[in-house]
Structure formats: C-alpha cells, structure tokens
Design a protein around this motif. Structure first.
Motif, PDB file in Angstrom:
ATOM      1  N   ASP A  15      12.739  16.925   5.204  1.00 56.11           N
ATOM      2  CA  ASP A  15      12.717  17.989   4.105  1.00 56.11           C
ATOM      3  C   ASP A  15      11.273  18.573   4.088  1.00 56.11           C
ATOM      4  O   ASP A  15      11.007  19.548   4.469  1.00 56.11           O
ATOM      5  N   SER A  16      10.539  17.870   3.359  1.00 59.98           N
ATOM      6  CA  SER A  16       9.030  18.200   3.563  1.00 59.98           C
ATOM      7  C   SER A  16       8.468  17.167   4.597  1.00 59.98           C
ATOM      8  O   SER A  16       9.165  16.418   5.056  1.00 59.98           O
ATOM      9  N   TRP A  17       7.134  17.603   4.925  1.00 58.43           N
ATOM     10  CA  TRP A  17       6.733  16.778   5.669  1.00 58.43           C
ATOM     11  C   TRP A  17       6.445  15.226   5.264  1.00 58.43           C
ATOM     12  O   TRP A  17       6.084  15.220   4.095  1.00 58.43           O
ATOM     13  N   LEU A  18       6.550  14.399   6.411  1.00 59.56           N
ATOM     14  CA  LEU A  18       6.390  12.796   5.955  1.00 59.56           C
ATOM     15  C   LEU A  18       5.495  12.407   6.888  1.00 59.56           C
ATOM     16  O   LEU A  18       5.923  12.343   8.053  1.00 59.56           O
ATOM     17  N   LEU A  19       4.653  11.598   6.662  1.00 52.46           N
ATOM     18  CA  LEU A  19       3.563  10.796   7.406  1.00 52.46           C
ATOM     19  C   LEU A  19       3.564   9.633   6.803  1.00 52.46           C
ATOM     20  O   LEU A  19       3.395   9.089   5.621  1.00 52.46           O
ATOM     21  N   ILE A  20       3.931   8.617   7.822  1.00 47.67           N
ATOM     22  CA  ILE A  20       4.013   7.188   7.688  1.00 47.67           C
ATOM     23  C   ILE A  20       3.032   6.324   8.464  1.00 47.67           C
ATOM     24  O   ILE A  20       2.565   6.677   9.581  1.00 47.67           O
ATOM     25  N   VAL A  21       2.100   5.664   7.694  1.00 51.29           N
ATOM     26  CA  VAL A  21       0.859   4.957   8.345  1.00 51.29           C
ATOM     27  C   VAL A  21       1.313   3.323   8.255  1.00 51.29           C
ATOM     28  O   VAL A  21       1.709   2.822   7.311  1.00 51.29           O
ATOM     29  N   GLU A  22       1.118   2.798   9.476  1.00 56.90           N
ATOM     30  CA  GLU A  22       1.326   1.281   9.484  1.00 56.90           C
ATOM     31  C   GLU A  22       0.275   0.722  10.282  1.00 56.90           C
ATOM     32  O   GLU A  22      -0.287   1.385  11.213  1.00 56.90           O
ATOM     33  N   ASP A  23      -0.227  -0.548   9.844  1.00 57.89           N
ATOM     34  CA  ASP A  23      -1.188  -1.328  10.512  1.00 57.89           C
ATOM     35  C   ASP A  23      -0.159  -1.949  11.586  1.00 57.89           C
ATOM     36  O   ASP A  23       0.332  -2.915  11.253  1.00 57.89           O
ATOM     37  N   ALA A  72       0.954  -1.242   0.132  1.00 56.66           N
ATOM     38  CA  ALA A  72      -0.013  -0.090  -0.087  1.00 56.66           C
ATOM     39  C   ALA A  72       1.031   1.185  -0.179  1.00 56.66           C
ATOM     40  O   ALA A  72       1.900   1.303   0.437  1.00 56.66           O
ATOM     41  N   ARG A  73       0.374   2.291  -0.690  1.00 51.27           N
ATOM     42  CA  ARG A  73       1.116   3.623  -0.741  1.00 51.27           C
ATOM     43  C   ARG A  73       0.882   3.979   0.672  1.00 51.27           C
ATOM     44  O   ARG A  73      -0.327   5.021   0.845  1.00 51.27           O
ATOM     45  N   SER A  74       1.382   4.018   1.796  1.00 54.61           N
ATOM     46  CA  SER A  74       1.031   4.327   3.030  1.00 54.61           C
ATOM     47  C   SER A  74       2.169   5.394   3.675  1.00 54.61           C
ATOM     48  O   SER A  74       2.356   5.686   4.685  1.00 54.61           O
ATOM     49  N   PHE A  75       2.960   5.917   2.992  1.00 51.92           N
ATOM     50  CA  PHE A  75       3.846   7.105   3.126  1.00 51.92           C
ATOM     51  C   PHE A  75       3.535   8.100   2.426  1.00 51.92           C
ATOM     52  O   PHE A  75       3.186   8.187   1.220  1.00 51.92           O
ATOM     53  N   VAL A  76       3.057   9.421   2.780  1.00 53.14           N
ATOM     54  CA  VAL A  76       2.900  10.809   2.071  1.00 53.14           C
ATOM     55  C   VAL A  76       3.749  11.735   2.598  1.00 53.14           C
ATOM     56  O   VAL A  76       3.768  12.128   3.729  1.00 53.14           O
ATOM     57  N   SER A  77       4.163  12.393   1.465  1.00 47.94           N
ATOM     58  CA  SER A  77       5.060  13.617   1.771  1.00 47.94           C
ATOM     59  C   SER A  77       4.197  14.965   1.379  1.00 47.94           C
ATOM     60  O   SER A  77       3.355  14.899   0.519  1.00 47.94           O
ATOM     61  N   PHE A  78       4.203  15.995   2.203  1.00 48.55           N
ATOM     62  CA  PHE A  78       3.407  17.128   1.760  1.00 48.55           C
ATOM     63  C   PHE A  78       3.960  18.344   2.236  1.00 48.55           C
ATOM     64  O   PHE A  78       4.775  18.281   3.152  1.00 48.55           O
ATOM     65  N   ALA A  79       3.462  19.467   1.667  1.00 49.93           N
ATOM     66  CA  ALA A  79       3.955  20.766   2.338  1.00 49.93           C
ATOM     67  C   ALA A  79       2.612  21.245   3.339  1.00 49.93           C
ATOM     68  O   ALA A  79       1.548  20.859   2.959  1.00 49.93           O
ATOM     69  N   ALA A  80       3.166  22.157   4.272  1.00 53.28           N
ATOM     70  CA  ALA A  80       1.613  22.433   5.312  1.00 53.28           C
ATOM     71  C   ALA A  80       2.074  24.102   5.748  1.00 53.28           C
ATOM     72  O   ALA A  80       3.076  24.283   6.015  1.00 53.28           O
ATOM     73  N   GLY A  81       0.794  24.666   5.369  1.00 53.52           N
ATOM     74  CA  GLY A  81       0.844  26.071   5.743  1.00 53.52           C
ATOM     75  C   GLY A  81       0.700  26.289   7.335  1.00 53.52           C
ATOM     76  O   GLY A  81      -0.541  26.757   7.682  1.00 53.52           O
ATOM     77  N   PHE A  82       1.438  25.652   8.212  1.00 55.00           N
ATOM     78  CA  PHE A  82       1.215  25.811   9.722  1.00 55.00           C
ATOM     79  C   PHE A  82       2.569  26.662  10.123  1.00 55.00           C
ATOM     80  O   PHE A  82       3.426  26.479   9.852  1.00 55.00           O
ATOM     81  N   PRO A  83       2.168  27.387  11.321  1.00 58.07           N
ATOM     82  CA  PRO A  83       3.538  27.892  11.963  1.00 58.07           C
ATOM     83  C   PRO A  83       4.290  27.079  12.375  1.00 58.07           C
ATOM     84  O   PRO A  83       4.149  26.026  12.828  1.00 58.07           O
ATOM     85  N   ASP A  84       5.390  27.381  12.552  1.00 56.47           N
ATOM     86  CA  ASP A  84       6.796  26.519  13.288  1.00 56.47           C
ATOM     87  C   ASP A  84       6.423  26.460  14.500  1.00 56.47           C
ATOM     88  O   ASP A  84       6.308  27.595  15.420  1.00 56.47           O
ATOM     89  N   ASP A  85       6.158  25.357  15.144  1.00 50.42           N
ATOM     90  CA  ASP A  85       5.964  25.299  16.642  1.00 50.42           C
ATOM     91  C   ASP A  85       7.012  24.379  17.185  1.00 50.42           C
ATOM     92  O   ASP A  85       6.877  23.978  18.317  1.00 50.42           O
ATOM     93  N   GLY A  86       8.259  24.278  16.494  1.00 47.30           N
ATOM     94  CA  GLY A  86       9.204  23.692  17.055  1.00 47.30           C
ATOM     95  C   GLY A  86       9.917  24.263  18.170  1.00 47.30           C
ATOM     96  O   GLY A  86       9.831  25.712  18.342  1.00 47.30           O
TER      97      GLY A  86
END
Length: 129
Positions: free
Chosen positions: A73-81, A3-17
């Motif tokens: 680099d860009s945001w990465l969301l990894i989803v695992e069952d 399954a394509r369970s890794f998604v990279s994206f840009a996000a327009g949220f303030p830096d909260d680090g």
C-alpha cells in the motif's frame, strides 16, 4: 523487546515498475532501494547490491542486515539481522546495540531526504511506534 525494524513511508520517486506481457513483472521501487543502498554506503563504506526479490520487491544486504523493500500500500522496508543465531545469542547486547545503530542510520536517511515522508516504525509484535 523487539526492535522496531519495519518502517512504512511514502516516497517521491518515479514509478519504475514494469509489467511486460508474458513475463514476470518487475516491481516498482528499484530507485528507492538504490537510494537507500547508496546512502548506507556513505555511512558504512560499501554499497549493498540491490536485487529483485521475487515479483514484489527489492532486497539488499548491508553487513549482517538484510533489507526488503515492498509496496503493498505504502512502501514497507523490513530489516532483519541475518547473522547466525549462535552469534546473536552469544553477543546479545552487542548485536542488539549494533542493530539499533543500523536502524538509527535508516531513520536518519529517511528523515533527512525530502523524498521520504509519512514515516512510521513498527515491530513484528508491538505495532506502530
């Protein structure tokens, strides 16, 4: 087929680090993870708890699915069952279909929220899709 369970994206949220001196850094992305968790609550009824994952990301669970958000680099969301191997093996078709529905909900969230852009899906072995 993976399954394509890794998604990279840009996000327009303030830096909260946060990078306090002499303490472990708090990574950026908590607001993004909380926005995703809140949107999943709308779809699934219970809001996942967002927790810091080590020094580099945020994690939450929704049912049997573990999600890790990080920013190399860009945001990465990894989803695992994370359901048991035996359950996944005995119910292959059902668990594969349920994962596809969950990933479809993540896709819908990312594509309908204007704060997310440049969305690209990957699998562990196949690459971009």
């Amino acid at each position: 087929m993976n399954a394509r369970s890794f998604v990279s994206f840009a996000a327009g949220f303030p830096d909260d680090g946060e990078h306090p001196p002499d303490q472990e850094p708090v990574p950026a992305g908590r607001r993004i993870a909380e926005a995703l968790a809140a949107a999943l609550r709308m779809a699934y009824g219970s809001e996942p708890v967002v927790r810091q994952h080590s020094f580099y990301g945020w994690e939450f669970e929704s049912g049997p699915y573990w999600c890790l958000l990080q920013c190399p680099d860009s945001w990465l969301l990894i989803v695992e069952d994370r359901s048991s191997v035996i359950k996944r093996w005995l119910n292959r078709r059902r668990t594969t279909a349920a994962l596809a529905v969950f990933l479809g909900e993540i896709r819908r969230i990312l594509e309908t929220d204007a704060r997310f852009s440049e969305i690209h899906w990957f699998s562990k072995s196949v690459g971009r899709g």
